[in-house]
Design a protein around this motif. Structure first.
Motif, PDB file in Angstrom:
ATOM      1  N   VAL A  97       0.965  -1.226  -0.084  1.00 16.17           N
ATOM      2  CA  VAL A  97      -0.259   0.153   0.014  1.00 16.17           C
ATOM      3  C   VAL A  97       0.974   1.318  -0.107  1.00 16.17           C
ATOM      4  O   VAL A  97       1.595   1.449   1.192  1.00 16.17           O
ATOM      5  N   VAL A  98       0.864   1.927  -1.224  1.00 12.63           N
ATOM      6  CA  VAL A  98       1.813   3.172  -1.197  1.00 12.63           C
ATOM      7  C   VAL A  98       1.065   4.457  -0.956  1.00 12.63           C
ATOM      8  O   VAL A  98       1.523   5.422  -0.805  1.00 12.63           O
ATOM      9  N   ALA A  99      -0.380   4.506  -0.907  1.00 13.67           N
ATOM     10  CA  ALA A  99      -1.031   5.526  -0.299  1.00 13.67           C
ATOM     11  C   ALA A  99      -2.639   4.701   0.023  1.00 13.67           C
ATOM     12  O   ALA A  99      -3.040   3.970  -0.315  1.00 13.67           O
ATOM     13  N   CYS A 100      -3.190   5.688   1.197  1.00  8.26           N
ATOM     14  CA  CYS A 100      -4.163   5.012   1.511  1.00  8.26           C
ATOM     15  C   CYS A 100      -4.995   6.520   2.043  1.00  8.26           C
ATOM     16  O   CYS A 100      -4.455   7.325   2.687  1.00  8.26           O
ATOM     17  N   HIS A 101      -6.332   6.549   1.572  1.00  6.06           N
ATOM     18  CA  HIS A 101      -6.903   7.773   1.905  1.00  6.06           C
ATOM     19  C   HIS A 101      -8.400   7.529   2.237  1.00  6.06           C
ATOM     20  O   HIS A 101      -9.019   6.514   1.798  1.00  6.06           O
ATOM     21  N   VAL A 103     -12.123   8.689   2.389  1.00  2.00           N
ATOM     22  CA  VAL A 103     -12.567   9.309   1.558  1.00  2.00           C
ATOM     23  C   VAL A 103     -14.172   9.399   1.552  1.00  2.00           C
ATOM     24  O   VAL A 103     -14.699   8.531   2.446  1.00  2.00           O
ATOM     25  N   SER A 104     -14.763  10.196   0.987  1.00  2.00           N
ATOM     26  CA  SER A 104     -16.261  10.401   1.099  1.00  2.00           C
ATOM     27  C   SER A 104     -16.793   9.648  -0.294  1.00  2.00           C
ATOM     28  O   SER A 104     -15.916   9.615  -1.212  1.00  2.00           O
ATOM     29  N   GLY A 105     -18.042   9.379  -0.380  1.00  4.58           N
ATOM     30  CA  GLY A 105     -18.568   9.112  -1.412  1.00  4.58           C
ATOM     31  C   GLY A 105     -19.024   7.475  -1.247  1.00  4.58           C
ATOM     32  O   GLY A 105     -19.483   7.018  -0.327  1.00  4.58           O
ATOM     33  N   ASP A 106     -19.070   6.621  -2.609  1.00  6.57           N
ATOM     34  CA  ASP A 106     -19.349   5.183  -2.571  1.00  6.57           C
ATOM     35  C   ASP A 106     -18.565   4.380  -1.636  1.00  6.57           C
ATOM     36  O   ASP A 106     -18.950   3.206  -1.241  1.00  6.57           O
ATOM     37  N   VAL A 107     -17.108   4.684  -1.521  1.00  4.27           N
ATOM     38  CA  VAL A 107     -16.436   3.834  -0.396  1.00  4.27           C
ATOM     39  C   VAL A 107     -15.901   4.589   0.509  1.00  4.27           C
ATOM     40  O   VAL A 107     -16.101   5.797   0.374  1.00  4.27           O
ATOM     41  N   ASP A 108     -15.384   3.728   1.441  1.00  6.49           N
ATOM     42  CA  ASP A 108     -14.939   4.565   2.868  1.00  6.49           C
ATOM     43  C   ASP A 108     -13.432   4.860   2.547  1.00  6.49           C
ATOM     44  O   ASP A 108     -12.905   5.816   3.102  1.00  6.49           O
ATOM     45  N   TYR A 109     -12.559   3.849   1.938  1.00  5.54           N
ATOM     46  CA  TYR A 109     -11.114   4.093   1.740  1.00  5.54           C
ATOM     47  C   TYR A 109     -10.672   3.960   0.405  1.00  5.54           C
ATOM     48  O   TYR A 109     -11.285   3.189  -0.128  1.00  5.54           O
ATOM     49  N   LEU A 110      -9.592   4.526   0.071  1.00  6.31           N
ATOM     50  CA  LEU A 110      -9.082   4.424  -1.411  1.00  6.31           C
ATOM     51  C   LEU A 110      -7.676   4.035  -1.170  1.00  6.31           C
ATOM     52  O   LEU A 110      -6.890   5.047  -0.684  1.00  6.31           O
ATOM     53  N   LEU A 111      -7.268   2.807  -1.617  1.00  2.71           N
ATOM     54  CA  LEU A 111      -6.037   2.401  -1.593  1.00  2.71           C
ATOM     55  C   LEU A 111      -5.119   2.427  -2.868  1.00  2.71           C
ATOM     56  O   LEU A 111      -5.808   2.222  -3.958  1.00  2.71           O
ATOM     57  N   GLU A 112      -3.971   2.842  -2.954  1.00  3.51           N
ATOM     58  CA  GLU A 112      -3.198   2.401  -4.267  1.00  3.51           C
ATOM     59  C   GLU A 112      -2.261   1.520  -3.744  1.00  3.51           C
ATOM     60  O   GLU A 112      -1.379   1.847  -2.834  1.00  3.51           O
ATOM     61  N   ILE A 113      -2.093   0.402  -4.564  1.00  2.00           N
ATOM     62  CA  ILE A 113      -1.119  -0.547  -4.354  1.00  2.00           C
ATOM     63  C   ILE A 113      -0.275  -1.001  -5.362  1.00  2.00           C
ATOM     64  O   ILE A 113      -0.942  -0.780  -6.672  1.00  2.00           O
ATOM     65  N   VAL A 114       0.911  -1.412  -5.203  1.00  2.96           N
ATOM     66  CA  VAL A 114       1.883  -2.083  -6.317  1.00  2.96           C
ATOM     67  C   VAL A 114       2.428  -3.354  -5.823  1.00  2.96           C
ATOM     68  O   VAL A 114       2.880  -3.619  -4.877  1.00  2.96           O
ATOM     69  N   VAL A 115       2.462  -4.001  -6.770  1.00  3.51           N
ATOM     70  CA  VAL A 115       2.997  -5.379  -6.740  1.00  3.51           C
ATOM     71  C   VAL A 115       3.713  -5.814  -8.232  1.00  3.51           C
ATOM     72  O   VAL A 115       3.428  -4.901  -9.041  1.00  3.51           O
ATOM     73  N   PRO A 116       4.519  -6.837  -8.180  1.00  2.00           N
ATOM     74  CA  PRO A 116       5.360  -7.094  -9.294  1.00  2.00           C
ATOM     75  C   PRO A 116       4.066  -7.469 -10.444  1.00  2.00           C
ATOM     76  O   PRO A 116       4.212  -7.063 -11.761  1.00  2.00           O
ATOM     77  N   GLU A 117       3.031  -8.366 -10.181  1.00  2.00           N
ATOM     78  CA  GLU A 117       2.070  -8.814 -11.261  1.00  2.00           C
ATOM     79  C   GLU A 117       0.822  -9.206 -10.674  1.00  2.00           C
ATOM     80  O   GLU A 117       0.595  -9.200  -9.726  1.00  2.00           O
TER      81      GLU A 117
END
Length: 161
Positions: A97-101, A103-117
């Motif tokens: 997880v490189v970013a976690c927010h 948020v308001s709206g349809d979801v509670d959290y927005l995550l950005e993840i990075v992995v090899p594949e």
């Protein structure tokens, strides 16, 4: 809007450091028109006052084998409880997880993840994220191409009128 007490010189310092954090103090001082001693004092004050959060190298994800990025919208069961705090601490500690927010709206959290594949993403999703008891729903969007990421923060709103 929170009060920001950066004068014109401070703004020039943080602008230069966002562009190239490897500048020596002498180079930075020269670029902003100060002598090295007051420049260094200002940089240290900016660090101590929490304007400068840290210094790090910006790596090309694909070059280091992290070519798969996804954005996850997470819905959880409940917010104002110990489980939600545990969820936040757990997710923030996951290296994928490189970013976690929150948020308001349809979801509670927005995550950005990075992995090899893709297979690594599947393992992350099934073995880690969906094992958290508070997670109710996950919506994934897979990045096809990254056009811009990790850009310097815009500072034009701090300029004196």
């Amino acid at each position: 809007m929170p009060k920001c007490e950066l004068d014109a010189i401070d703004r020039r310092i943080v602008t230069e450091l966002q562009t190239n954090a490897r500048l020596s103090n002498i180079e930075l001082a020269s670029k902003i028109g100060l002598s090295p001693s007051p420049c260094l004092r200002r940089v240290r004050r900016l660090e101590q006052d929490g304007y400068i959060d840290g210094y790090r190298a910006s790596l090309r994800r694909g070059r280091i084998g992290l070519g798969f990025s996804a954005f996850l919208g997470i819905k959880i069961n409940g917010h104002a409880n110990e489980q939600a705090l545990t969820f936040e601490k757990t997710v923030v500690a996951m290296p994928e997880v490189v970013a976690c927010h929150l948020v308001s709206g349809d979801v509670d959290y927005l995550l950005e993840i990075v992995v090899p594949e893709l297979e690594d993403y599947q393992r992350f999703l099934v073995d880690k994220l969906l094992n958290l008891p508070i997670v109710r729903e996950v919506r994934s969007s897979i990045a096809i191409q990254t056009l811009k990421a990790g850009a310097p923060l815009p500072l034009s709103h701090l300029a004196s009128p």
